[in-house]
Write a protein that holds these residues in place. Structure first.
Motif, PDB file in Angstrom:
ATOM      1  N   SER A 164      -3.378   3.616  -2.497  1.00  0.00           N
ATOM      2  CA  SER A 164      -3.574   2.894  -3.354  1.00  0.00           C
ATOM      3  C   SER A 164      -2.599   1.444  -3.059  1.00  0.00           C
ATOM      4  O   SER A 164      -1.465   1.392  -2.449  1.00  0.00           O
ATOM      5  CB  SER A 164      -3.197   3.261  -4.877  1.00  0.00           C
ATOM      6  N   THR A 207       0.942  -1.339   0.123  1.00  0.00           N
ATOM      7  CA  THR A 207      -0.011   0.036  -0.042  1.00  0.00           C
ATOM      8  C   THR A 207       0.939   1.286   0.077  1.00  0.00           C
ATOM      9  O   THR A 207       1.849   1.399   0.825  1.00  0.00           O
ATOM     10  CB  THR A 207      -0.968   0.074   1.386  1.00  0.00           C
ATOM     11  N   ARG A 265      -4.200   4.513  -9.840  1.00  0.00           N
ATOM     12  CA  ARG A 265      -4.683   6.071  -9.824  1.00  0.00           C
ATOM     13  C   ARG A 265      -5.148   6.230  -8.196  1.00  0.00           C
ATOM     14  O   ARG A 265      -6.298   5.574  -8.142  1.00  0.00           O
ATOM     15  CB  ARG A 265      -5.424   6.546 -10.990  1.00  0.00           C
ATOM     16  N   PRO A 266      -4.672   7.270  -7.584  1.00  0.00           N
ATOM     17  CA  PRO A 266      -5.282   7.383  -6.329  1.00  0.00           C
ATOM     18  C   PRO A 266      -6.683   8.005  -6.485  1.00  0.00           C
ATOM     19  O   PRO A 266      -6.976   8.703  -7.267  1.00  0.00           O
ATOM     20  CB  PRO A 266      -4.389   8.373  -5.599  1.00  0.00           C
ATOM     21  N   ASN A 267      -7.529   7.671  -5.426  1.00  0.00           N
ATOM     22  CA  ASN A 267      -8.959   8.179  -5.296  1.00  0.00           C
ATOM     23  C   ASN A 267      -8.811   9.556  -4.700  1.00  0.00           C
ATOM     24  O   ASN A 267      -8.131   9.754  -3.848  1.00  0.00           O
ATOM     25  CB  ASN A 267      -9.956   7.387  -4.808  1.00  0.00           C
ATOM     26  N   ALA A 268      -9.422  10.580  -5.319  1.00  0.00           N
ATOM     27  CA  ALA A 268      -9.623  11.855  -4.557  1.00  0.00           C
ATOM     28  C   ALA A 268     -10.741  12.294  -3.619  1.00  0.00           C
ATOM     29  O   ALA A 268     -11.931  12.007  -4.049  1.00  0.00           O
ATOM     30  CB  ALA A 268      -9.538  13.042  -5.555  1.00  0.00           C
ATOM     31  N   ASN A 269     -10.392  12.265  -2.520  1.00  0.00           N
ATOM     32  CA  ASN A 269     -11.391  12.342  -1.333  1.00  0.00           C
ATOM     33  C   ASN A 269     -11.265  13.700  -0.851  1.00  0.00           C
ATOM     34  O   ASN A 269     -10.574  14.677  -1.677  1.00  0.00           O
ATOM     35  CB  ASN A 269     -11.517  11.288  -0.320  1.00  0.00           C
ATOM     36  N   LEU A 323      -6.007  12.866  -1.274  1.00  0.00           N
ATOM     37  CA  LEU A 323      -5.761  11.807  -2.250  1.00  0.00           C
ATOM     38  C   LEU A 323      -5.728  10.424  -1.226  1.00  0.00           C
ATOM     39  O   LEU A 323      -4.741  10.810  -0.340  1.00  0.00           O
ATOM     40  CB  LEU A 323      -4.525  12.238  -3.192  1.00  0.00           C
ATOM     41  N   GLN A 324      -6.155   9.391  -1.625  1.00  0.00           N
ATOM     42  CA  GLN A 324      -5.843   8.083  -0.644  1.00  0.00           C
ATOM     43  C   GLN A 324      -4.867   7.359  -1.298  1.00  0.00           C
ATOM     44  O   GLN A 324      -4.204   7.414  -2.590  1.00  0.00           O
ATOM     45  CB  GLN A 324      -7.264   7.539  -0.961  1.00  0.00           C
ATOM     46  N   HIS A 338      -4.309  -0.705  -8.412  1.00  0.00           N
ATOM     47  CA  HIS A 338      -4.902   0.179  -8.430  1.00  0.00           C
ATOM     48  C   HIS A 338      -4.100   1.603  -8.417  1.00  0.00           C
ATOM     49  O   HIS A 338      -3.635   2.290  -7.503  1.00  0.00           O
ATOM     50  CB  HIS A 338      -5.805   0.530  -6.880  1.00  0.00           C
ATOM     51  N   ALA A 366      -0.498   8.376  -1.897  1.00  0.00           N
ATOM     52  CA  ALA A 366      -0.784   9.011  -3.119  1.00  0.00           C
ATOM     53  C   ALA A 366       0.590   9.732  -3.885  1.00  0.00           C
ATOM     54  O   ALA A 366       0.761   9.600  -5.032  1.00  0.00           O
ATOM     55  CB  ALA A 366      -2.006   9.779  -3.072  1.00  0.00           C
TER      56      ALA A 366
END
Length: 156
Positions: free
Chosen positions: A134, A71, A124-128, A131-132, A122, A74
């Motif tokens: 991966s 893990t 591309r990091p998720n944007a919350n 950035l999260q 995964h 980002a």
């Protein structure tokens, strides 16, 4: 003082290196892990058991893949290694194996992974709110442990 007395549960000094022959021929140190996760080794089932209707339990060893999850934050500089690995496989339309070494100086253990494959990505990091992290999953044919001196650097 015994080696056991010197052990701690520190993971901050752990080192994970990855080599992908044909892409990253020399081991690359992975860095920039997630907040609450870095390298996680999944459980595996080394034996299959069956119980007959008469209550007799039979068992047999079976080979199992060894799955680890890496893990990365980002903003990890190591994200590009996994992104490159996946992109190169898409380009050549073939899988690339890897080798890995996971050193845990605080407990004097080193795990070596052979014949590994990138099995989940995964990239591309998720944007919350921010950035999260991966996760990247590698499935190895072998991921075996060996001793190293407690507190030693991984290269020793």
């Amino acid at each position: 003082m015994s080696q056991a007395a010197q052990m701690t549960i520190t993971s901050a000094n752990a080192v994970f290196t990855l080599k992908v022959p044909g892409l990253y021929d020399a081991p690359v140190t992975i860095e920039g892990y997630g907040t609450d996760a870095a390298v996680n080794v999944a459980d595996h089932t080394p034996a299959q058991v069956q119980m007959g209707i008469d209550g007799h339990l039979s068992a047999g060893w079976t080979p199992t893949p060894k799955v680890i999850t890496v893990t990365l934050a980002a903003d990890s500089p190591s994200r590009v290694i996994f992104e490159d690995w996946e992109q190169y496989m898409e380009t050549i339309r073939e899988v690339l194996t890897c080798e890995a070494v996971f050193s845990l100086p605080s407990i004097g253990r080193r795990m070596t992974g052979t014949r590994g494959f990138l099995t989940q990505s995964h990239k591309r990091p998720n944007a919350n709110q921010v950035l999260q992290s991966s996760a990247f999953q590698i499935t190895f044919e072998q991921f075996s442990g060996s001793n190293m001196p407690v507190g030693s650097l991984p290269s020793e």
